[in-house]
Design a protein around this motif. Structure first.
Motif, PDB file in Angstrom:
ATOM      1  N   VAL A 267       0.854  -1.190   0.000  1.00  0.00           N
ATOM      2  CA  VAL A 267       0.000   0.000   0.000  1.00  0.00           C
ATOM      3  C   VAL A 267       0.887   1.237   0.000  1.00  0.00           C
ATOM      4  O   VAL A 267       1.747   1.399   0.869  1.00  0.00           O
TER       5      VAL A 267
ATOM      6  N   GLU B  25       0.556   5.236   0.248  1.00  0.00           N
ATOM      7  CA  GLU B  25      -0.383   6.308   0.571  1.00  0.00           C
ATOM      8  C   GLU B  25       0.408   7.561   0.907  1.00  0.00           C
ATOM      9  O   GLU B  25       1.361   7.529   1.674  1.00  0.00           O
ATOM     10  N   GLY B  26       0.002   8.658   0.322  1.00  0.00           N
ATOM     11  CA  GLY B  26       0.655   9.936   0.600  1.00  0.00           C
ATOM     12  C   GLY B  26       2.053  10.027   0.027  1.00  0.00           C
ATOM     13  O   GLY B  26       2.915  10.667   0.617  1.00  0.00           O
TER      14      GLY B  26
ATOM     15  N   LYS C 181       3.463   5.630 -10.773  1.00  0.00           N
ATOM     16  CA  LYS C 181       2.197   5.140 -10.219  1.00  0.00           C
ATOM     17  C   LYS C 181       1.593   4.074 -11.132  1.00  0.00           C
ATOM     18  O   LYS C 181       1.116   3.042 -10.654  1.00  0.00           O
TER      19      LYS C 181
ATOM     20  N   LEU D 189      -2.421   1.901  -4.576  1.00  0.00           N
ATOM     21  CA  LEU D 189      -2.142   3.323  -4.387  1.00  0.00           C
ATOM     22  C   LEU D 189      -3.384   4.001  -3.834  1.00  0.00           C
ATOM     23  O   LEU D 189      -4.458   3.934  -4.435  1.00  0.00           O
ATOM     24  N   LYS D 190      -3.238   4.649  -2.691  1.00  0.00           N
ATOM     25  CA  LYS D 190      -4.365   5.360  -2.079  1.00  0.00           C
ATOM     26  C   LYS D 190      -4.097   6.848  -2.178  1.00  0.00           C
ATOM     27  O   LYS D 190      -2.971   7.302  -1.979  1.00  0.00           O
ATOM     28  N   ASN D 191      -5.154   7.570  -2.478  1.00  0.00           N
ATOM     29  CA  ASN D 191      -5.023   9.022  -2.500  1.00  0.00           C
ATOM     30  C   ASN D 191      -4.949   9.533  -1.081  1.00  0.00           C
ATOM     31  O   ASN D 191      -5.733   9.133  -0.226  1.00  0.00           O
ATOM     32  N   SER D 192      -4.022  10.402  -0.825  1.00  0.00           N
ATOM     33  CA  SER D 192      -3.932  10.998   0.503  1.00  0.00           C
ATOM     34  C   SER D 192      -4.678  12.318   0.484  1.00  0.00           C
ATOM     35  O   SER D 192      -4.967  12.875  -0.562  1.00  0.00           O
TER      36      SER D 192
END
Length: 96
Positions: free
Chosen positions: A15, A17-18, A27, A37-40
């Motif tokens: 994961v 993130e940020g 990405k 991939l998480k949006n921060s």
């Protein structure tokens, strides 16, 4: 994460993130290799959270505790000598 080389790293189910330093190409490559991939939150959202949950409660605590109030000087109190008895101090505190 700029200048980070992830070519030989196993990123499946990892994961991210940020990660502000990742390019769009990086990405894309990470997603192809199974990374998550998480949006921060944006900086504005982070600032809003900090103000709401940190700055405001501290300010409220200071105001309710009287930190920002000027100390009131007692009116009509006669100074007592340093060796005043407890009885004299009590009388001074109860007379208004």
């Amino acid at each position: 994460m700029s200048n980070t080389i992830l070519n030989d790293v196993k990123v499946e189910n990892a994961v991210f993130e940020g990660c502000d330093g990742l390019t769009e190409d990086m990405k894309h490559q990470l997603k192809i290799r199974g990374a998550i991939l998480k949006n921060s939150a944006s900086k504005a959202e982070n600032i809003r959270w900090y103000v709401q949950y940190v700055a405001v409660p501290i300010l409220v605590a200071f105001i309710s505790g009287g930190i920002f109030l000027k100390p009131l000087k007692p009116q009509n109190i006669t100074p007592l000598p340093a060796n005043a008895t407890n009885q004299e101090l009590y009388k001074q505190g109860t007379s208004k």
